[in-house]
Design an enzyme around this catalytic site. Sequence first.
Site, PDB file in Angstrom:
ATOM      1  N   LYS A 115      45.526  32.154  49.056  1.00 12.84           N
ATOM      2  CA  LYS A 115      44.981  33.406  48.527  1.00 12.84           C
ATOM      3  C   LYS A 115      45.610  34.557  49.288  1.00 12.84           C
ATOM      4  O   LYS A 115      46.050  34.389  50.437  1.00 12.84           O
ATOM      5  CB  LYS A 115      43.452  33.453  48.710  1.00 12.84           C
ATOM      6  CG  LYS A 115      42.742  34.399  47.767  1.00 12.84           C
ATOM      7  CD  LYS A 115      42.374  33.737  46.455  1.00 12.84           C
ATOM      8  CE  LYS A 115      41.680  34.696  45.517  1.00 12.84           C
ATOM      9  NZ  LYS A 115      41.095  33.982  44.368  1.00 12.84           N
TER      10      LYS A 115
HETATM   11  P1  NAD Z   1      38.186  42.302  37.940  1.00  8.94           P
HETATM   12  O1  NAD Z   1      38.809  43.244  38.889  1.00  8.94           O
HETATM   13  O2  NAD Z   1      38.793  42.169  36.575  1.00  8.94           O
HETATM   14  O3  NAD Z   1      36.629  42.634  37.754  1.00  8.94           O
HETATM   15  C1  NAD Z   1      35.760  42.727  38.834  1.00  8.94           C
HETATM   16  C2  NAD Z   1      34.426  43.239  38.310  1.00  8.94           C
HETATM   17  O4  NAD Z   1      33.468  43.238  39.366  1.00  8.94           O
HETATM   18  C3  NAD Z   1      34.505  44.642  37.764  1.00  8.94           C
HETATM   19  O5  NAD Z   1      33.737  44.730  36.571  1.00  8.94           O
HETATM   20  C4  NAD Z   1      33.857  45.476  38.875  1.00  8.94           C
HETATM   21  O6  NAD Z   1      33.274  46.658  38.408  1.00  8.94           O
HETATM   22  C5  NAD Z   1      32.812  44.501  39.353  1.00  8.94           C
HETATM   23  N1  NAD Z   1      32.301  44.851  40.679  1.00  8.94           N
HETATM   24  C6  NAD Z   1      33.010  45.169  41.784  1.00  8.94           C
HETATM   25  N2  NAD Z   1      32.172  45.459  42.794  1.00  8.94           N
HETATM   26  C7  NAD Z   1      30.923  45.314  42.310  1.00  8.94           C
HETATM   27  C8  NAD Z   1      29.634  45.464  42.868  1.00  8.94           C
HETATM   28  N3  NAD Z   1      29.471  45.823  44.146  1.00  8.94           N
HETATM   29  N4  NAD Z   1      28.554  45.203  42.079  1.00  8.94           N
HETATM   30  C9  NAD Z   1      28.711  44.842  40.799  1.00  8.94           C
HETATM   31  N5  NAD Z   1      29.898  44.672  40.222  1.00  8.94           N
HETATM   32  C10 NAD Z   1      31.001  44.908  40.961  1.00  8.94           C
HETATM   33  O7  NAD Z   1      38.142  40.887  38.684  1.00  8.94           O
HETATM   34  P2  NAD Z   1      38.038  39.434  38.060  1.00  8.94           P
HETATM   35  O8  NAD Z   1      39.416  38.881  37.979  1.00  8.94           O
HETATM   36  O9  NAD Z   1      37.166  39.454  36.864  1.00  8.94           O
HETATM   37  O10 NAD Z   1      37.298  38.667  39.262  1.00  8.94           O
HETATM   38  C11 NAD Z   1      35.892  38.609  39.393  1.00  8.94           C
HETATM   39  C12 NAD Z   1      35.508  37.411  40.231  1.00  8.94           C
HETATM   40  O11 NAD Z   1      36.032  36.220  39.605  1.00  8.94           O
HETATM   41  C13 NAD Z   1      36.080  37.401  41.656  1.00  8.94           C
HETATM   42  O12 NAD Z   1      35.156  36.751  42.503  1.00  8.94           O
HETATM   43  C14 NAD Z   1      37.326  36.539  41.524  1.00  8.94           C
HETATM   44  O13 NAD Z   1      37.730  35.967  42.740  1.00  8.94           O
HETATM   45  C15 NAD Z   1      36.830  35.516  40.544  1.00  8.94           C
HETATM   46  N6  NAD Z   1      37.874  34.783  39.835  1.00  8.94           N
HETATM   47  C16 NAD Z   1      38.840  35.435  39.112  1.00  8.94           C
HETATM   48  C17 NAD Z   1      39.804  34.683  38.440  1.00  8.94           C
HETATM   49  C18 NAD Z   1      40.839  35.331  37.552  1.00  8.94           C
HETATM   50  O14 NAD Z   1      41.567  34.590  36.870  1.00  8.94           O
HETATM   51  N7  NAD Z   1      40.942  36.634  37.477  1.00  8.94           N
HETATM   52  C19 NAD Z   1      39.805  33.289  38.529  1.00  8.94           C
HETATM   53  C20 NAD Z   1      38.801  32.670  39.262  1.00  8.94           C
HETATM   54  C21 NAD Z   1      37.834  33.425  39.901  1.00  8.94           C
END
Ligand code: NAD
Length: 424
Positions: free
Chosen positions: A114
Site C-alpha cells: 500500500k
Molecule cells: P473515495 O475517495 O472515492 O471516497 C471516499 C469517501 O469517503 C468519500 O465519499 C468521502 O467524502 C468519504 N469520507 C472521507 N472522510 C470521511 C469522514 N470523516 N466521514 C464520512 N465520510 C468520509 O475512496 P474509495 O476508493 O471509495 O475508498 C473508500 C474506502 O474503501 C477506503 O477505506 C478504501 O481503502 C476502501 N477500498 C477502496 C477500494 C477501491 O478500489 N477504490 C478497494 C478496496 C477498499
Amino acid sequence: MTQSLSFVHPTADSPWGTYLMQVDRVVPYLGHLARWVETLKHPKRMLIVDVPIEMDDGRVAHFEGFRVQHNLSRGPGKGGVRFHPDVTLEEVMALAAWMSVKNAAVNLPFGGAKGGIRCDPKLLSNKELERMTRRYTSEIGIIIGPQRDIPAPDVNTNPQIMAWMMDTYSMNTGSTATGVVTGKPVDLGGSLGRVKATGRGVFVTGREAARRLNLDLNGARVAVQGFGNVGAAAAELFNQAGGKVVAAQDHTGSIFNGHGFDMADLMAHVKSAGGVGGFKGGEAMKAEEFWDVDCDILIPAALEGQITAERARRIKAKLVLEGANGPTVPSADDILAERGVLVVPDVICNAGGVTVSYFEWVQDFSSFFWTEDEINVRLDKIMIGALKRIWDTADRHTITLRTATFAVACERILTARAERGLYP
Ligand code: NAD
C-alpha cells in the site's frame, strides 16, 4: 528473540493495533504454521520518501510519501495509493497488511502492499496534483514495477492519477509499462468494470450473506458511509436489487430519507456538489445520528476506525458490509458478534477491486482484453467461491467471518513462506 517494531506505537484501536489483534486471534487455527506467524507482524519493506513540488505560486512544498510492501511470499506486491491529510506510516502498514490477507483470501497470486501521500488533494490545483503524483512515482520507482509491486487507486486517487503514475514509470524505464499500475483509464490498458468492481464485490458478498440470513434485498433499508468509488457503486447495486438507500454520509454531510433516495438524483447531486451534503431529496441529520439510523444493511465505505465500541452498541442493522478497509475496531467487532450482527469483513467484502485489478494486470501482459460481461462473470464466481470457503471455515471452527478469512488467507501466506524457506 523476536522484537516488536521500534518505530510504531499501536493502540488497541489504531489501524496497526487492530491488525495485530486480528492476527493474534487467528493463531489457534494455524496449526504447525503458527511457527511462522511473526512474519505477518513484520512488514518486509517500508519506504518513506520526500515529495517536493513547485506550487503554482512559485513556493516549494514538501509532502511525505510512503510505500509499504507487507508480504511478498505469494507474488508481487499489490495495493492502492491514498492521498489524505491523515496518512501515516502506521496506517499504510496496516493497509498493506490487510492487502496481503485480502489477496490470499481470494487466492490472487499477489503479496500485499500500500502507499500514500500525506496531503489534502482538495487544496491542490490539477497541475500541482500531477507534479506531486509524478514525483512520488519517481521516488518509489526503485521498488515498484509490473513484476515487483503494482499500485492502484484508493481514497482520493483515480484513473487519471494512475495514468500519470504509469506514464512517469514508463518515462523513467524507457518503455511503456501498462502493467505497473491498475485502475488505469480503459484506453491506456485499463480494464472494463474496474471502476465499479469494489462496489460490485460488496454487493455480491452482501447478497450471499443476506440469503443466509433470510434477509430479502427487495425493500431492504441500506445506510452507506462514504459515497465515493466504493460506497456509491455498492449503493446503486443494492438500489437496483430493490433495496432502499435510506441514509448516506460523507465528508460534506449526512442525509436521511425513510422512503429511500432517488438514486439517479442523488448521484447527479454528488457529481455536481462534490458530496451528499445539501441534497434536497432527503433531510440533513447530525453526523453522529447516522449510526442510529433504522436500517437492515450498513455499509461503512469511508475510512478506518469508524465503528467504535460505543457506535457498535447503537447500530440497528442486521448485516454490516465492510466496503472500507479497517472500519471496525476489535472491541466493536466483539460487541457486534455478541449482538448477533453479521459482519462481512473488509478482507473479503471489498476484494472485488483487487480481483478486477488482477484481471487488468493479466490483460495488460497478454495484450488481449475481455468484455465487461466476462469480467463481471469471473468476478462474481471468484467472490462467491472465496466467501463459501470462508463460511465453511467459520462454521467448522465456530468463529467469525473475519477470523475465518484470516485463517484461510494466513494459511496460504504462511504455507508459501514455509515452502520458500528462509534466505540465507
Ligand atoms: P473515495 O475517495 O472515492 O471516497 C471516499 C469517501 O469517503 C468519500 O465519499 C468521502 O467524502 C468519504 N469520507 C472521507 N472522510 C470521511 C469522514 N470523516 N466521514 C464520512 N465520510 C468520509 O475512496 P474509495 O476508493 O471509495 O475508498 C473508500 C474506502 O474503501 C477506503 O477505506 C478504501 O481503502 C476502501 N477500498 C477502496 C477500494 C477501491 O478500489 N477504490 C478497494 C478496496 C477498499
